[in-house]
Design an enzyme around this catalytic site. Sequence first.
Site, PDB file in Angstrom:
ATOM      1  N   PHE A  84      20.497  30.318  37.906  1.00  0.00           N
ATOM      2  CA  PHE A  84      18.966  29.891  38.660  1.00  0.00           C
ATOM      3  C   PHE A  84      19.386  28.632  39.913  1.00  0.00           C
ATOM      4  CE2 PHE A  84      17.125  31.819  34.862  1.00  0.00           C
ATOM      5  CZ  PHE A  84      16.580  32.548  35.648  1.00  0.00           C
ATOM      6  N   TYR A 142      22.152  31.157  53.822  1.00  0.00           N
ATOM      7  CA  TYR A 142      21.633  31.558  52.695  1.00  0.00           C
ATOM      8  C   TYR A 142      21.177  33.104  52.266  1.00  0.00           C
ATOM      9  CZ  TYR A 142      18.026  32.089  48.696  1.00  0.00           C
ATOM     10  OH  TYR A 142      17.717  32.341  48.196  1.00  0.00           O
ATOM     11  N   SER A 201      18.515  38.101  45.779  1.00  0.00           N
ATOM     12  CA  SER A 201      17.450  37.910  46.584  1.00  0.00           C
ATOM     13  C   SER A 201      17.116  39.034  47.403  1.00  0.00           C
ATOM     14  CB  SER A 201      17.127  36.688  47.005  1.00  0.00           C
ATOM     15  OG  SER A 201      16.542  36.458  48.568  1.00  0.00           O
ATOM     16  N   ASN A 249       9.129  37.829  46.393  1.00  0.00           N
ATOM     17  CA  ASN A 249       8.771  36.725  46.546  1.00  0.00           C
ATOM     18  C   ASN A 249       7.736  35.952  45.489  1.00  0.00           C
ATOM     19  OD1 ASN A 249       8.854  37.538  49.582  1.00  0.00           O
ATOM     20  ND2 ASN A 249       8.219  36.196  50.146  1.00  0.00           N
ATOM     21  N   LYS A 274      23.960  34.558  48.701  1.00  0.00           N
ATOM     22  CA  LYS A 274      23.309  35.645  47.496  1.00  0.00           C
ATOM     23  C   LYS A 274      25.056  36.882  48.125  1.00  0.00           C
ATOM     24  CE  LYS A 274      20.505  33.783  45.401  1.00  0.00           C
ATOM     25  NZ  LYS A 274      20.734  32.830  44.943  1.00  0.00           N
ATOM     26  N   ASP A 310      26.105  19.132  37.346  1.00  0.00           N
ATOM     27  CA  ASP A 310      26.649  20.276  38.086  1.00  0.00           C
ATOM     28  C   ASP A 310      27.086  21.499  37.827  1.00  0.00           C
ATOM     29  OD1 ASP A 310      26.025  19.125  41.471  1.00  0.00           O
ATOM     30  OD2 ASP A 310      27.529  20.452  41.041  1.00  0.00           O
ATOM     31  N   SER A 346      14.082  18.962  40.944  1.00  0.00           N
ATOM     32  CA  SER A 346      13.362  19.470  40.034  1.00  0.00           C
ATOM     33  C   SER A 346      13.380  17.811  39.406  1.00  0.00           C
ATOM     34  CB  SER A 346      13.966  20.129  39.350  1.00  0.00           C
ATOM     35  OG  SER A 346      15.085  20.402  39.139  1.00  0.00           O
ATOM     36  N   GLY A 373      21.355  26.611  42.611  1.00  0.00           N
ATOM     37  CA  GLY A 373      21.874  27.207  44.078  1.00  0.00           C
ATOM     38  C   GLY A 373      20.609  26.229  45.024  1.00  0.00           C
ATOM     39  N   ARG A 418       4.818  40.958  52.855  1.00  0.00           N
ATOM     40  CA  ARG A 418       5.857  40.505  51.833  1.00  0.00           C
ATOM     41  C   ARG A 418       5.266  41.287  50.723  1.00  0.00           C
ATOM     42  NH1 ARG A 418       7.624  39.510  56.172  1.00  0.00           N
ATOM     43  NH2 ARG A 418       8.905  37.633  56.575  1.00  0.00           N
TER      44      ARG A 418
HETATM   45  P1  NAD Z   1      14.716  25.634  41.960  1.00  0.00           P
HETATM   46  O1  NAD Z   1      15.437  25.043  43.616  1.00  0.00           O
HETATM   47  O2  NAD Z   1      13.593  25.180  42.121  1.00  0.00           O
HETATM   48  O3  NAD Z   1      15.412  25.274  41.212  1.00  0.00           O
HETATM   49  C1  NAD Z   1      16.695  25.722  41.096  1.00  0.00           C
HETATM   50  C2  NAD Z   1      17.056  24.632  40.183  1.00  0.00           C
HETATM   51  O4  NAD Z   1      19.040  24.135  40.270  1.00  0.00           O
HETATM   52  C3  NAD Z   1      16.460  22.470  40.673  1.00  0.00           C
HETATM   53  O5  NAD Z   1      16.293  22.120  38.768  1.00  0.00           O
HETATM   54  C4  NAD Z   1      17.931  21.910  40.861  1.00  0.00           C
HETATM   55  O6  NAD Z   1      17.197  20.933  40.763  1.00  0.00           O
HETATM   56  C5  NAD Z   1      19.297  23.073  40.180  1.00  0.00           C
HETATM   57  N1  NAD Z   1      20.729  23.018  41.529  1.00  0.00           N
HETATM   58  C6  NAD Z   1      20.654  23.723  42.286  1.00  0.00           C
HETATM   59  N2  NAD Z   1      22.338  23.356  42.262  1.00  0.00           N
HETATM   60  C7  NAD Z   1      22.384  22.964  41.297  1.00  0.00           C
HETATM   61  C8  NAD Z   1      23.568  22.496  40.810  1.00  0.00           C
HETATM   62  N3  NAD Z   1      24.234  22.199  41.760  1.00  0.00           N
HETATM   63  N4  NAD Z   1      24.266  22.154  39.622  1.00  0.00           N
HETATM   64  C9  NAD Z   1      23.518  22.291  38.619  1.00  0.00           C
HETATM   65  N5  NAD Z   1      21.319  22.042  39.645  1.00  0.00           N
HETATM   66  C10 NAD Z   1      21.231  22.352  39.833  1.00  0.00           C
HETATM   67  O7  NAD Z   1      14.963  27.070  43.480  1.00  0.00           O
HETATM   68  P2  NAD Z   1      13.706  28.179  42.117  1.00  0.00           P
HETATM   69  O8  NAD Z   1      12.716  29.166  42.999  1.00  0.00           O
HETATM   70  O9  NAD Z   1      13.777  28.489  40.793  1.00  0.00           O
HETATM   71  O10 NAD Z   1      15.362  29.410  42.626  1.00  0.00           O
HETATM   72  C11 NAD Z   1      15.807  29.745  41.282  1.00  0.00           C
HETATM   73  C12 NAD Z   1      17.018  30.656  42.187  1.00  0.00           C
HETATM   74  O11 NAD Z   1      16.936  31.788  42.538  1.00  0.00           O
HETATM   75  C13 NAD Z   1      18.120  30.327  43.377  1.00  0.00           C
HETATM   76  O12 NAD Z   1      19.429  30.968  43.041  1.00  0.00           O
HETATM   77  C14 NAD Z   1      16.893  30.965  45.012  1.00  0.00           C
HETATM   78  O13 NAD Z   1      17.979  31.120  46.019  1.00  0.00           O
HETATM   79  C15 NAD Z   1      16.968  32.178  44.109  1.00  0.00           C
HETATM   80  N6  NAD Z   1      16.375  32.714  44.425  1.00  0.00           N
HETATM   81  C16 NAD Z   1      14.683  32.290  44.777  1.00  0.00           C
HETATM   82  C17 NAD Z   1      13.320  32.643  45.404  1.00  0.00           C
HETATM   83  C18 NAD Z   1      12.362  31.616  45.620  1.00  0.00           C
HETATM   84  O14 NAD Z   1      11.080  32.614  46.851  1.00  0.00           O
HETATM   85  N7  NAD Z   1      11.658  30.266  45.030  1.00  0.00           N
HETATM   86  C19 NAD Z   1      13.788  34.165  46.315  1.00  0.00           C
HETATM   87  C20 NAD Z   1      14.640  34.786  45.664  1.00  0.00           C
HETATM   88  C21 NAD Z   1      16.240  33.895  44.696  1.00  0.00           C
HETATM   89  N1  UDP Z   2       4.651  32.345  56.384  1.00  0.00           N
HETATM   90  C1  UDP Z   2       4.207  31.476  57.999  1.00  0.00           C
HETATM   91  N2  UDP Z   2       2.712  30.388  57.286  1.00  0.00           N
HETATM   92  C2  UDP Z   2       4.115  29.550  56.586  1.00  0.00           C
HETATM   93  C3  UDP Z   2       4.735  29.812  55.600  1.00  0.00           C
HETATM   94  C4  UDP Z   2       5.311  30.894  55.873  1.00  0.00           C
HETATM   95  O1  UDP Z   2       3.079  32.171  58.219  1.00  0.00           O
HETATM   96  O2  UDP Z   2       3.616  28.218  56.811  1.00  0.00           O
HETATM   97  C5  UDP Z   2       3.930  33.549  56.942  1.00  0.00           C
HETATM   98  C6  UDP Z   2       6.515  33.632  57.162  1.00  0.00           C
HETATM   99  O3  UDP Z   2       6.225  33.844  58.634  1.00  0.00           O
HETATM  100  C7  UDP Z   2       6.228  35.377  56.498  1.00  0.00           C
HETATM  101  C8  UDP Z   2       5.780  35.125  55.206  1.00  0.00           C
HETATM  102  O4  UDP Z   2       4.632  34.035  55.660  1.00  0.00           O
HETATM  103  O5  UDP Z   2       5.405  36.167  56.993  1.00  0.00           O
HETATM  104  C9  UDP Z   2       6.542  34.401  54.066  1.00  0.00           C
HETATM  105  O6  UDP Z   2       6.963  33.607  53.805  1.00  0.00           O
HETATM  106  P1  UDP Z   2       7.746  32.832  52.893  1.00  0.00           P
HETATM  107  O7  UDP Z   2       8.469  31.738  53.649  1.00  0.00           O
HETATM  108  O8  UDP Z   2       7.131  32.672  51.819  1.00  0.00           O
HETATM  109  O9  UDP Z   2       8.957  34.059  52.178  1.00  0.00           O
HETATM  110  P2  UDP Z   2      10.126  34.398  53.257  1.00  0.00           P
HETATM  111  O10 UDP Z   2       9.741  34.910  54.822  1.00  0.00           O
HETATM  112  O11 UDP Z   2      10.642  34.252  52.540  1.00  0.00           O
HETATM  113  O12 UDP Z   2       9.506  35.618  52.846  1.00  0.00           O
END
Ligand code: NAD
Ligand code: UDP
Length: 335
Positions: A79, A147, A123, A177, A151, A57, A35, A81, A229
């Site tokens: 959040f 990953y 997740s 998603n 979780k 961190d 970020s 990770g 999804r």
């Molecule tokens: P993101 O990468 O946009 O945000 C994560 C933030 O954490 C970033 O700003 C990064 O700089 C910070 N970070 C990473 N490691 C760190 C550390 N060791 N110390 C301090 N800061 C750290 O990700 P996001 O999409 O906002 O996801 C947030 C959480 O939600 C994550 O745990 C992710 O696994 C979970 N999640 C995300 C999704 C998704 O699709 N985005 C789906 C399910 C779960």
């Molecule tokens: N997907 C795709 N092309 C891309 C990225 C994703 O066809 O460039 C498809 C992927 O196969 C899945 C859906 O879009 O069926 C959602 O994928 P995403 O990676 O966004 O989420 P996740 O797989 O984690 O559910």
Amino acid sequence: MILITGGMGYIGSHTCVALAGAAHELLILDNLSNSRIDVVNRLETLCGKRPGFVEGDVRDPVVLGEIFERHPITTVMHFAGFKAVGESVERPLEYYDNNVNGTLQLLAAMRRASVRTFVFSSSATVYGDPASVPIRENSPRSATNPYGRSKLIIEDILADLHCAEPEWNIPRLRYFNPVGAHESGLIGEEPRGLPNNLMPFIGEVAIGKREFLNIWGADYPTHDGTGVRDYIHVTDLAEGHVAALNYLNQNGGLITINLGTGKGYSVLDMVQAFERTIHCPIPYEFGPRRAGDIAQCWADPSLAYELLGWKAQKGLEQMCSDTWRWQQQCRQLNI
Ligand code: NAD
Ligand code: UDP
């Protein structure tokens, strides 16, 4: 005051706005590994007040110790990770270190400071390849990559912790998603390099940064052969966290909740919805299935409604229009 680890990132930043809207005091801890520092300026605009920010961190016990000593933290939302499935296969140790070790360090620091409310970003990936949809919280869990396994491990650590020390309050929130962006266009997802996820990729094709979308697989047993999804608007997801906190104020304990919409859309559904938003075709090509992908996955979100009184409000059109606004803003900000 709420400590938001990873609060500068995609979901964390939107949750900061929702929490500020509910009059919570915020302190962000982020190492900016995924970020940018100027997110805090944009959060100041959106929150009406600058959130506290510590660059550091979650694995650093000294930083954590100072935070809990200096600030009246009552709750932690975690959040921070790593989240890229493919990268986790290539760099498992880094993923376990950041995700699992980071969580352990944080929990240890919380315990030293007698802070016992921990909101965890889990997740839908913990459901692996679901035997049936919609998915309920008690469905079997499995992992197909580091990953997802990180979780699963953290979910289990939290259950063990709550069993040993029932005074902990721990919502394990399983996100489906997340897509879209804040309607102001000020914050959104800022993927570095080639986006892994579908919506950011579609956005980059729409704006001309990429030539076409690769659709990974057209032979799934779904209504049009492409993967299905449960896409949820990120601001709805953020509100789910506020609802979880409200619940915790009345009831404690360990809870596990799906945050999804309950609706499944295919890749082609998403492409077509985006085309309707921008009034332009999105070029795409069909490719082979992506390794590790599943055919379909969507939530049964009824428990979130029963327990938290929360349900997603925003539909596909808004997900697309907000993604598009953010994509245009990224071009202006040169992101
Ligand atoms: P993101 O990468 O946009 O945000 C994560 C933030 O954490 C970033 O700003 C990064 O700089 C910070 N970070 C990473 N490691 C760190 C550390 N060791 N110390 C301090 N800061 C750290 O990700 P996001 O999409 O906002 O996801 C947030 C959480 O939600 C994550 O745990 C992710 O696994 C979970 N999640 C995300 C999704 C998704 O699709 N985005 C789906 C399910 C779960
Ligand atoms: N997907 C795709 N092309 C891309 C990225 C994703 O066809 O460039 C498809 C992927 O196969 C899945 C859906 O879009 O069926 C959602 O994928 P995403 O990676 O966004 O989420 P996740 O797989 O984690 O559910």
